[in-house]
Write an enzyme that holds these catalytic residues in place. Structure first.
Site, PDB file in Angstrom:
ATOM      1  N   ARG A 100      -2.799  -2.090  -3.204  1.00 46.92           N
ATOM      2  CA  ARG A 100      -3.965  -1.254  -2.975  1.00 46.92           C
ATOM      3  C   ARG A 100      -3.839  -0.028  -3.877  1.00 46.92           C
ATOM      4  O   ARG A 100      -2.844   0.696  -3.815  1.00 46.92           O
ATOM      5  CB  ARG A 100      -4.053  -0.810  -1.516  1.00 46.92           C
ATOM      6  CG  ARG A 100      -5.280   0.037  -1.238  1.00 46.92           C
ATOM      7  CD  ARG A 100      -5.291   0.568   0.172  1.00 46.92           C
ATOM      8  NE  ARG A 100      -6.514   1.336   0.425  1.00 46.92           N
ATOM      9  CZ  ARG A 100      -6.740   2.029   1.535  1.00 46.92           C
ATOM     10  NH1 ARG A 100      -5.835   2.055   2.491  1.00 46.92           N
ATOM     11  NH2 ARG A 100      -7.868   2.689   1.690  1.00 46.92           N
ATOM     12  N   ASN A 157       0.867  -1.183   0.000  1.00 43.81           N
ATOM     13  CA  ASN A 157       0.000   0.000   0.000  1.00 43.81           C
ATOM     14  C   ASN A 157       0.902   1.230   0.000  1.00 43.81           C
ATOM     15  O   ASN A 157       1.437   1.609   1.045  1.00 43.81           O
ATOM     16  CB  ASN A 157      -0.922  -0.017   1.222  1.00 43.81           C
ATOM     17  CG  ASN A 157      -1.841   1.189   1.297  1.00 43.81           C
ATOM     18  OD1 ASN A 157      -1.835   2.046   0.413  1.00 43.81           O
ATOM     19  ND2 ASN A 157      -2.613   1.276   2.358  1.00 43.81           N
TER      20      ASN A 157
END
Length: 398
Positions: free
Chosen positions: A92, A7
Site C-alpha cells: 500500500r 502497509n
C-alpha cells in the site's frame, strides 16, 4: 499464489499473507514502534492458531520485516514452510501523484515517482519506500507491486480536482486535489456493482472511521472525492479538522503565536472529534460520553454527521441524481446510530431505512426498505484483498 500484503506507516508495519487460490488470510499482524527508542512489539496472528507476541527493538522496517518472515515460516506459529512460497508482495503506497494513476509493478520509474511525491505525503511515502526496499533486500527476485491510495480517484474531471488558485502552482507543483482511501473506495464500489447487478449507477461511497472520506462514483469511476491535496481536507474526522476556512491558519499564527507547522499539527492531530469533544478520537468513547450527558461530545458527533450528510447531498447534485449510498470502514460498518443520524434529512431523496436491517453490524447488506428510491448499503471494506487482487493480476502478466 500466496501474496504478502504490506502497509508501512512511519513507525508501524501491518501485513497479511493471503492465499489467492481461496482468498483466505493465512496470517496477519502488526509491528509497532519501528525506528523509535525502546522495545517494539510484533503481534502475529496465524489463522487457526494462537496469537504470538514478540518484543525487541525495531531500528528500521527491514528488521521488522525480517521478524515477520521468520514468524511466517516458524514451525510453531508459521503458516508456510519456506519463504519461497511467497510469490509476490503488494505494498500500500499513499501517494502516486499524477505519474502513478494505477497499480504498478515496482521498478525504477515507480520508485522515482513515489520519491517525487514525498512532499505530498511526507509521513507515509518515505515509510512506503523503506518497506519496498526492505522487501527487495530480503526477498530478492520476488515481484513487488505498488497499489496507490490516490489511484482510484484519478478519473476526476479537471474542474473537480483543480483548485481555483493561480494555475501556475498546478503547473509547477501539481497542486490539486488527489483524494485518498482510494483502495477502500475501489473495493466497495466493485462490491456495489455486484450487489446492484449493473455497471450503470450513481453512487456515493462513505468510508467513515478515524479517517473519513466520501466519493461520488458514476458507473464505477470517481467524479469527486472529499479529501484533497492531503488527507486533511473534507469531512471532520477523529483528529483531523477537515475543511476549514484557510484563513484559520493565519489567524491562529497571528493570535496565538504559532508557526505554520504548529497549526498544521493542531489541524491534523488535535482537531476533529477529539478537538471538539475533548474526550477522545474514538467514536465509541465519544458516543458513550454523549449518552452520559456530555454536550461537547454530542456537538462533535453532530458536526461529523452533518458534514457527511452535506457531502452526500453535494455529490447527489454532482452526479445528477443518486441510485445508492454505501457505508464502510469502522464507523460506517458498525454504527447503526451513525448511519441513522447521517441519513436524517435526506428523506427528500426518497430514502427509507429498514431499522431491523440497519441494526446489524459488520455485514454486507442493504438497509433500505423495498419502497426506498435510493438503495443504502453496508459493505465491509477489504483493502488488503484489493491490494492482493491487483498484485495477482499484474504478476500473472509478467
Amino acid at each position: 499464489m500466496k501474496i504478502l500484503v504490506v502497509n508501512c506507516g512511519s513507525s508501524s508495519l501491518k501485513y497479511q499473507l493471503i492465499d489467492m487460490d481461496t482468498q483466505d488470510v493465512l496470517a496477519s499482524g502488526l509491528a509497532e514502534r519501528i525506528g523509535m527508542t525502546g522495545i517494539g512489539q510484533l503481534t502475529h496472528k496465524p489463522t487457526g492458531k494462537e496469537k504470538v507476541y514478540s518484543e525487541q527493538p525495531f531500528p528500521d522496517h527491514q528488521v521488522a520485516i525480517e521478524l515477520v518472515l521468520k514468524r511466517l515460516v516458524d514451525p510453531v506459529c508459521g503458516v508456510i514452510t519456506s519463504m519461497e512460497e511467497i510469490d509476490a508482495v503488494g505494498h500500500r503506497v499513499l501517494h502516486g501523484g499524477m505519474k502513478c494513476t494505477e497499480s504498478a509493478i515496482i521498478n525504477d520509474y515507480v520508485l522515482a515517482a513515489i520519491e517525487e511525491c514525498v512532499p505530498l505525503g511526507p509521513l507515509h511515502n518515505p515509510a512506503n519506500l523503506i518497506g519496498i526496499r526492505a522487501c527487495e533486500a530480503i526477498l530478492p527476485g520476488v515481484p513487488q507491486v505498488a497499489v496507490f491510495d490516490t489511484a482510484f480517484h484519478q478519473t476526476m474531471p479537471d474542474y473537480a480536482y483543480l483548485y481555483p488558485i493561480p494555475y501556475e502552482y498546478f503547473e509547477k507543483h501539481q497542486l490539486r486535489k488527489y483524494g485518498f482511501h482510494g483502495t477502500s473506495h475501489r473495493y466497495v464500489t466493485m462490491r456495489a456493482q455486484e450487489m446492484l447487478g449493473t455497471d450503470k449507477f450513481k453512487l456515493v461511497t462513505c468510508h467513515l472511521g478515524n479517517g473519513a472520506s466520501c466519493a461520488a462514483v458514476l458507473d464505477g469511476k470517481v467524479m469527486d472525492t472529499s479529501m484533497g491535496l492531503t488527507p486533511l481536507d473534507g469531512l471532520c474526522m477523529g483528529t483531523r479538522s477537515g475543511t476549514v476556512d484557510p484563513a484559520v491558519v493565519k489567524f491562529l499564527c497571528d493570535k496565538e503565536g504559532y508557526t505554520v507547522d504548529e497549526v498544521d499539527t493542531i489541524l491534523n492531530k488535535k482537531s476533529g472529534i477529539l478537538g471538539v469533544s475533548g474526550v477522545s478520537n474514538d467514536f465509541r468513547d465519544v458516543e458513550k460520553a454523549m449518552n452520559e450527558g456530555n454536550d461537547r461530545a454530542r456537538l462533535a458527533l453532530d458536526i461529523f454527521y452533518y458534514r457527511v450528510r452535506m457531502t452526500i447531498g453535494q455529490y447527489a447534485a454532482a452526479l445528477g441524481g443518486l441510485d445508492a449510498i454505501l457505508f464502510t470502514a469502522g464507523v460506517g460498518e458498525n454504527s447503526a446510530y451513525a448511519r441513522t443520524r447521517i441519513l436524517e434529512g435526506l428523506e427528500f431523496l426518497g430514502i427509507e431505512i429498514d431499522e431491523t436491517e440497519n441494526a446489524k453490524r459488520g455485514e454486507e447488506l442493504f438497509i433500505n426498505t423495498p419502497d426506498s428510491k435510493v438503495k443504502v448499503m453496508v459493505v465491509p471494506t477489504n483493502e488488503e484483498l484489493m491490494i492482493a487482487l491487483d498484485t495477482k493480476e499484474l504478476v500473472e502478466k509478467l
